[in-house]
Design a protein around this motif. Structure first.
Motif, PDB file in Angstrom:
ATOM      1  N   LYS A 102       0.836  -1.205   0.000  1.00  0.00           N
ATOM      2  CA  LYS A 102       0.000   0.000   0.000  1.00  0.00           C
ATOM      3  C   LYS A 102       0.872   1.256   0.000  1.00  0.00           C
ATOM      4  O   LYS A 102       0.689   2.169  -0.810  1.00  0.00           O
ATOM      5  N   SER A 103       1.853   1.267   0.921  1.00  0.00           N
ATOM      6  CA  SER A 103       2.732   2.438   0.982  1.00  0.00           C
ATOM      7  C   SER A 103       3.486   2.593  -0.320  1.00  0.00           C
ATOM      8  O   SER A 103       3.670   3.699  -0.833  1.00  0.00           O
ATOM      9  N   THR A 104       3.926   1.483  -0.857  1.00  0.00           N
ATOM     10  CA  THR A 104       4.671   1.532  -2.107  1.00  0.00           C
ATOM     11  C   THR A 104       3.845   2.199  -3.195  1.00  0.00           C
ATOM     12  O   THR A 104       4.321   3.085  -3.910  1.00  0.00           O
ATOM     13  N   MET A 231      -2.152  10.143   2.182  1.00  0.00           N
ATOM     14  CA  MET A 231      -1.935   9.985   3.619  1.00  0.00           C
ATOM     15  C   MET A 231      -1.602   8.532   3.888  1.00  0.00           C
ATOM     16  O   MET A 231      -2.388   7.635   3.604  1.00  0.00           O
ATOM     17  N   ASP A 232      -0.401   8.338   4.445  1.00  0.00           N
ATOM     18  CA  ASP A 232       0.036   6.976   4.729  1.00  0.00           C
ATOM     19  C   ASP A 232      -0.145   6.702   6.217  1.00  0.00           C
ATOM     20  O   ASP A 232       0.661   7.133   7.031  1.00  0.00           O
ATOM     21  N   GLU A 233      -1.211   6.036   6.570  1.00  0.00           N
ATOM     22  CA  GLU A 233      -1.532   5.716   7.957  1.00  0.00           C
ATOM     23  C   GLU A 233      -1.379   6.933   8.869  1.00  0.00           C
ATOM     24  O   GLU A 233      -0.594   6.922   9.805  1.00  0.00           O
ATOM     25  N   PRO A 234      -2.118   7.991   8.600  1.00  0.00           N
ATOM     26  CA  PRO A 234      -1.899   9.241   9.330  1.00  0.00           C
ATOM     27  C   PRO A 234      -2.271   9.121  10.797  1.00  0.00           C
ATOM     28  O   PRO A 234      -1.825   9.930  11.597  1.00  0.00           O
TER      29      PRO A 234
HETATM   30 MG   LIG Z   1       3.121   1.193   4.912  1.00  0.00          MG
END
Ligand SMILES: [Mg+2]
Ligand SMILES: Nc1ncnc2c1ncn2[C@@H]1O[C@H](COP(=O)(O)OP(=O)(O)OP(=O)(O)O)[C@@H](O)[C@H]1O
Lengths: 311, 708
Positions: A102-104, A231-234
């Motif tokens: 997901k982050s990628t 937003m990455d796991e804000p």
């Molecule tokens: Mg991640």
């Protein structure tokens, strides 16, 4: 599509064109931008795939087209043939077990993965506002001004609150005090932080609580007036109350911005997102309206994950 | 009972030897530790014990005065000795209080007659007299452009003087200044043989006296090196290319072949040619005279004192406006009589008062006194003759304070740190932020680790080779020893006459190739040459603080780079990402979101670097340090504007560690040299400890302040 790229800047921020007064924020109209025709075609093609039904009638902001991505010069693909369209001014949530990419994927959208030297796109392409973002003529700097990002670990600079929010504008060369003041206030209001910090703008940002710091990071991001906020796991480092505030803020922001959010919290995804994409091992398993995904998923894996049977 | 107990005890001692072993190990390790502590205590204790009294006695003078020679004099009992109060205080500081039999110490004001006058443009004035004016008037420095040999010069004959001249000189005198000659002139014939000497081909040592005597003769010889001005006693190597026979008069003969002296040429064969020489003898009566320069040149050989430059002539004062100057009245009178071409106006008398101290010496005593104070003492009592010394011996560098070394060390450290931080931060930024992580950066890091282990003397030699002798500089007057000089562009201005004379510049106006100019300059024993071009000359920077600073910088660079990299690595990745995600370019993000937060760490590390650099002796020994230097580096600068800055950087400096090496290791040791040794070491230790403390403080301070 046509109308979108050209009229957007006027529609999105009716009150604040302040940044765009000094610096042209609209994507460069380069001659080698892909012809409109092509984008329309791709949209048509995606509309035919079953997962894209829920997007009918919405403007597309980001198109990911058969994307494969590798961190090690193409030896193994971390992302595998992902195709998905992200609609404008909606909240799209990415969910999936840890390590599924997901982050990628989200970092591909503003080319943050360029920082990893051995990374490369092995297949497919990403278009934002119709522009192929890995094209030679695209400057990642300009791209990132349009596609902002909020990180998992809130990371304000150890400067004053004011300087943090003004940072993005200052590096764009805006020095006028009144312009900065105005933008800082507007961004802090936009991030629902103004009332809490208006008396201590000159204090260090590190003196704020975690939730406030994260909202400050959001304020810092919206200060440069992006089109898309990633937003990455804000909220993963925040307590429930701070989380609630940030979520409230996200609901507010979706009026003006296209938001892509990665989250591990199913409740959060269902509360705030309009669309949800579920990833597993680098593949897009299912993508649809959030209510659909949570109430009636098509795929077994999705159902298992949502109901907490794995992941 | 005991047995019972031990069998029940599951932890009872099993091995017999163990307890003694434990004690032995404990003893050994604690002994080693306390040994070191004890040694440190003894050494530091000794330094503090011996150094503190010196500092207390000399007070702040110790760090505000320059090092100088210490004289130990046996002074004869006397009354009413006068001395400037300042010097008197210095004497008190140099001696143990109870050792001095001073009595009736009283302070008073002494007045000196001075003259104030305006020197007018166009005056003609002798070199020595000009230098005296420059010495008495701070800030007055004349860059003259013209010499004058026509103008008559003045001289004073203190008491009737008998002069005896050979015929050619006498005739010259007769034609140039007939007025000088009295009516009564006697003639004498003396048998003064000419000498015909043969000198074999070969290489010989030659002194300056011999050299000067032989230059006007027909002997063909070549010097391997020139005689430096500041070392008149130096013996240089000369080459006589073939066996020659020359005829010389007796004066030359005795000067060049004096057997008692070092550096005279060996004579292969010699023959006396009988010759009679006529001497004209007359008496020059006491008084002031004025005559053409050649006349004074002839008379000066007969012992007439003068400060005129007899070969080059007088200087034409090229001021734009009349300049107000002062001189002691006696010097002023001398100036006027010696320089008939001087033009002054607005002459006024005034008095300068100075604080003096008068004291009695109740018995003969040994006094330690800095050479400058001794000179002042002698000067003040010259007329009264009240201060007499029966014996005197001197110890170099053991008097005065350590201002020069402190200033020099500070300058070296500043230059070093500017260079090292600039390149160090750049290199660390490149390695940490830009360079791909791979074999290349790894090998650079490895090389740096190796570099950090290189002995500092090697860095010294490296600096000598690179910065002192080879580094490029942009100049219009390249050194003749330059490794390579590349002409860049013709320049319009010619160097001023005074610069040409002071720097020994060979002026060439003909169009010649560079190598021809260089050989012409070398033939004239000139160090630099000028032919109207600006050169990029690989001649090095000379022994100067710039070369020393660069050498030290290269030495600390590995340490600086490593710690800079560490500080950069300690900056959270999040700052870079956040900044980039806001649309910053790479450099913007480094400049605004990385470097500022790495700076505290870099600062802390560099203060530690300073401590190391300040203490190094070997790297500066060849590159920057001078054991003896009477002025501070900026006092020697004569240029203006940017050139002054460059000239300043090209000054050699004294440095604290090198000074300590000199006073503790290079001069003969005695009880008289000890105060200086302990004083300098103590000060040095204090400085280094203060820096180390600062570094620790910075580290704690930043650690408390920064939390991310
Ligand atoms: Mg991640
Ligand atoms: N900089 C990198 N270099 C090499 N591989 C990476 C890098 N970042 C992530 N990966 C790998 O890529 C895969 C996907 O990682 P990613 O961070 O996208 O997962 P994620 O879905 O965000 O997980 P999480 O929910 O735990 O954050 C993982 O296997 C990870 O090990």
């Amino acid at each position: 599509m046509n109308s979108m790229t050209q009229e957007e800047p006027k529609n999105i921020e009716p009150t604040a064109n302040l940044a765009s007064q000094a610096v042209d924020l609209s994507p460069p109209e380069t001659p080698d931008a892909p012809p409109r025709q092509a984008t329309e075609q791709s949209e048509v093609r995606h509309a035919e795939t079953p997962t894209s039904d829920h997007l009918l009638g919405l403007n597309t902001m980001v198109e990911i087209d058969d994307l494969s991505f590798s961190y090690d010069m193409g030896k193994t693909n971390t992302l595998k043939n992902i195709s998905l369209n992200i609609p404008e001014k909606q909240v799209t949530a990415f969910i999936g077990p840890s390590g599924c990419g997901k982050s990628t994927l989200i970092r591909c959208l503003n080319r943050m993965n360029d920082l990893v030297e051995t990374s490369c796109i092995t297949n497919g392409e990403i278009r934002i506002m119709g522009q192929h973002i890995h094209a030679k003529s695209v400057s990642p700097i300009e791209l990132r001004k349009q596609v902002g990002m909020v990180f998992q670990k809130y990371n304000p600079f150890p400067k004053s609150i004011y300087d943090n929010v003004a940072y993005g504008l200052r590096i764009q060369g805006i020095k006028k005090k009144n312009l900065l003041d105005e933008a800082v206030e507007k961004s802090l209001r936009g991030a629902a932080l103004w009332d809490e910090v208006k008396d201590r703008l000159k204090d260090s940002a590190l003196g704020l609580s975690g939730g406030q710091q994260q909202r400050l990071c959001i304020a810092r991001t919206i200060a440069v007036q992006p089109k898309v906020i990633l937003m990455d796991e804000p909220c993963s480092a925040l307590d429930p109350i701070a989380t609630a505030k940030v979520e409230e803020l996200i609901m507010e922001l979706r009026r003006d911005f296209t938001i892509v959010i990665v989250t591990h919290s199913m409740q959060q995804a269902s509360r705030i997102s309009d669309h949800t994409a579920f990833f597993y091992l680098g593949e897009l398993i299912e993508y649809g309206k959030t209510d659909m995904i949570f109430s009636n998923p098509n795929q077994k894996q999705t159902e298992d994950y949502i109901s907490g049977r794995f992941g | 009972m005991a047995k019972q107990k031990s069998s029940n005890n599951p932890f009872c001692k099993k091995q017999r030897g163990t307890p003694t072993n434990e004690i032995f190990q404990y003893g050994f390790f604690s002994f080693a530790t306390y040994c070191i502590l004890l040694c440190a205590l003894v050494i530091f204790g000794k330094i503090i014990w011996e150094g503190t009294p010196v500092l207390l006695r000399k007070g702040s003078d110790f760090i505000t005065t320059k090092p100088q020679t210490l004289s130990v004099v046996e002074a004869v009992e006397s009354e009413g000795i006068e001395i400037p109060t300042e010097n008197f205080d210095n004497i008190l500081g140099s001696n143990d209080d109870d050792a001095l039999p001073f009595a009736n110490i009283e302070e008073f004001q002494k007045a000196f007659a001075f003259k104030r006058f305006s020197l007018l443009p166009g005056s003609v004035i002798g070199e020595g007299y000009l230098k005296n004016i420059e010495q008495q008037n701070e800030g007055f420095f004349l860059i003259y452009t013209e010499r004058n040999t026509e103008n008559p010069v003045g001289f004073t004959v203190e008491s009737d003087k008998s002069i005896s001249l050979k015929t050619p000189e006498f005739e010259q005198l007769q034609s140039l200044a007939p007025d000088l000659l009295p009516d009564e002139i006697s003639t004498r014939e003396i048998q003064l043989n000419d000498h015909k000497v043969t000198i074999a081909k070969g290489e010989y040592a030659m002194s300056k006296t011999a050299h000067d005597a032989l230059v006007p003769t027909q002997l063909i010889f070549q010097m391997r090196q020139g005689f430096p001005d500041d070392e008149p006693d130096k013996i240089c190597q000369s080459v006589v290319p073939e066996t020659q026979t020359i005829t010389i008069d007796s004066t030359t003969y005795f000067a060049a072949f004096d057997e008692d002296e070092n550096g005279t040429l060996p004579i292969e064969a010699e023959e006396q040619l009988p010759k009679k020489t006529t001497f004209h003898q007359f008496t020059l009566s006491k008084g002031n005279y004025s005559a053409p320069l050649p006349v004074l040149a002839i008379l000066a050989k007969q012992g007439i004192a003068t400060q005129h430059n007899l070969t080059r002539g007088s200087i034409v004062v090229n001021l734009d406006n009349p300049t107000e100057l002062i001189l002691p009245a006696a010097d002023y009178d001398q100036l006027l009589t010696a320089n008939p071409g001087i033009k002054v106006e607005g002459v006024a008398d005034f008095e300068q008062k100075a604080d003096y101290t008068r004291f009695d010496l109740t018995k003969d005593a040994e006094i330690r006194i800095d050479i400058e104070d001794l000179e002042a003492l002698n000067r003040a009592n010259q007329e009264s003759g009240k201060f007499k010394i029966s014996s005197e011996h001197t110890h170099s560098y053991s008097g005065g304070g350590i201002l020069g070394p402190i200033v020099g060390t500070a300058l070296l450290v500043i230059i070093c740190m500017v260079v090292a931080l600039f390149t160090g931060i750049a290199a660390a930024t490149f390695l940490n932020e830009y360079a791909r992580k791979g074999a290349f950066t790894k090998s650079i890091r490895l090389a740096m680790l190796k570099l950090a282990g290189v002995p500092s003397i090697v860095f010294g030699l490296f600096g000598l080779g690179l910065f002192v002798m080879l580094a490029p500089s942009l100049t219009s007057t390249p050194h003749t020893e330059s490794k390579l000089s590349i002409p860049l562009a013709p320049i319009a201005s010619t160097p001023q006459l005074r610069v040409v004379e002071d720097k020994k510049i060979h002026m060439e106006t003909r169009e010649l190739t560079t190598s021809e100019v260089v050989s012409a300059a070398k033939a004239n024993n000139q160090a630099y040459f000028y032919d109207g071009w600006t050169y990029l000359s690989f001649q090095g920077w000379g022994t100067c603080m710039l070369a020393g600073g660069f050498t030290l910088a290269i030495m600390v660079l590995p340490v600086i780079i490593t710690s800079c990299e560490e500080s950069l690595r300690a900056v959270p990745m999040g700052f870079r990402e956040a900044s980039l995600a806001l649309g910053a370019t790479k450099w913007q993000s480094i400049r605004t979101a990385v470097l500022p937060y790495a700076l505290p760490g870099i600062l802390t590390a560099s203060v530690l670097g300073i401590t190391r650099v300040a203490g190094e002796t070997a790297p500066i020994m060849f590159t920057a340090a001078a054991a003896e230097r009477s002025d501070l580096p900026w006092e020697a600068v004569q240029a203006t504007g940017f050139a002054a800055f460059v000239e300043f950087l090209q000054q050699s400096v004294q440095a604290l560690p090198y000074h300590i090496y000199t006073v503790a290791g290079r001069i003969p040791q005695s009880e008289y040299t000890e105060p200086m040794q302990f004083g300098s070491v103590l000060i040095f230790m204090l400085i280094v400890m203060a820096l180390a403390g600062l570094s620790i403080w910075l580290r704690i301070h930043f650690r408390n302040k920064i939390k991310w």
